[in-house]
Design an enzyme around this catalytic site. Structure first.
Site, short mmCIF file in Angstrom:
data_model
loop_
_atom_site.label_atom_id
_atom_site.label_comp_id
_atom_site.label_asym_id
_atom_site.label_seq_id
_atom_site.Cartn_x
_atom_site.Cartn_y
_atom_site.Cartn_z
N GLN A 98 10.57 -12.64 -43.50
CA GLN A 98 11.44 -12.65 -42.32
C GLN A 98 10.57 -12.63 -41.07
O GLN A 98 9.64 -11.82 -40.95
CB GLN A 98 12.38 -11.42 -42.31
N HIS A 104 19.95 -13.73 -39.81
CA HIS A 104 20.28 -15.16 -39.82
C HIS A 104 20.29 -15.64 -41.26
O HIS A 104 19.40 -15.32 -42.04
CB HIS A 104 19.29 -15.98 -38.99
P1 AMP Z 1 12.95 -16.25 -41.10
O1 AMP Z 1 11.56 -16.57 -41.55
O2 AMP Z 1 13.93 -16.14 -42.20
O3 AMP Z 1 12.97 -15.07 -40.16
O4 AMP Z 1 13.44 -17.52 -40.29
C1 AMP Z 1 13.33 -17.69 -38.92
C2 AMP Z 1 13.66 -19.13 -38.66
O5 AMP Z 1 13.88 -19.30 -37.26
C3 AMP Z 1 12.55 -20.11 -39.05
O6 AMP Z 1 13.06 -21.03 -40.01
C4 AMP Z 1 12.21 -20.79 -37.73
O7 AMP Z 1 11.90 -22.16 -37.89
C5 AMP Z 1 13.46 -20.58 -36.91
N1 AMP Z 1 13.28 -20.58 -35.48
C6 AMP Z 1 12.36 -19.90 -34.77
N2 AMP Z 1 12.52 -20.13 -33.45
C7 AMP Z 1 13.58 -20.97 -33.33
C8 AMP Z 1 14.25 -21.58 -32.22
N3 AMP Z 1 13.86 -21.37 -30.95
N4 AMP Z 1 15.30 -22.39 -32.48
C9 AMP Z 1 15.69 -22.63 -33.75
N5 AMP Z 1 15.11 -22.08 -34.83
C10 AMP Z 1 14.07 -21.27 -34.62
#
Ligand code: AMP
Length: 119
Positions: A98, A104
């Site tokens: 995460q 999310h």
């Molecule tokens: P996690 O590793 O499960 O916390 O996933 C976080 C996700 O957020 C990753 O897949 C990133 O690519 C995505 N992410 C980070 N910053 C943004 C942003 N500004 N807009 C859209 N997605 C994002």
């Protein structure tokens, strides 16, 4: 806005302070395209309310948890993958990698996936 954090990236997307490709929203959740998609379709579904991870969900968050799951069908329909299928993944904590600490779910699809999800 109530139940929001000033410096949380995803709270800032909810407030429109950071641009995102939002494809669905209602009073409880916002869904937007992941900035680094791992599949042809990759959308994040987040609660409007700031909750840092699945582990922090409280009994009083039951309705929000339900709203996140309920949104998957609507989002999958918008993405055109409701019939073909999709996966809904939550990463919680370090082992799951995460990286953003606002709950999310990753809705991913648009291709055949394998199981288990790791090599
Ligand atoms: P996690 O590793 O499960 O916390 O996933 C976080 C996700 O957020 C990753 O897949 C990133 O690519 C995505 N992410 C980070 N910053 C943004 C942003 N500004 N807009 C859209 N997605 C994002």
């Amino acid at each position: 806005m109530k139940h929001q954090e000033a410096d949380c990236l995803f709270c800032r997307i909810v407030r429109g302070e950071i641009p995102a490709k939002v494809i669905y929203r209602n009073e409880h959740v916002v869904a937007f395209r992941d900035i680094t998609p791992v599949a042809p379709k990759h959308v994040l579904i987040i609660p409007v309310r700031h909750i840092s991870s699945l582990s922090e969900l409280q009994p009083e968050d039951e309705a929000i948890a339900g709203q996140i799951l309920l949104a998957t069908g609507a989002v999958a329909e918008i993405l055109g993958i409701k019939a073909s299928g999709y996966r809904f993944v939550f990463n919680s904590g370090a082992d799951a990698m995460q990286s953003v600490f606002h709950i999310h779910g990753h809705l991913i699809g648009g291709q055949q996936m394998g199981w288990p999800p790791f090599p």
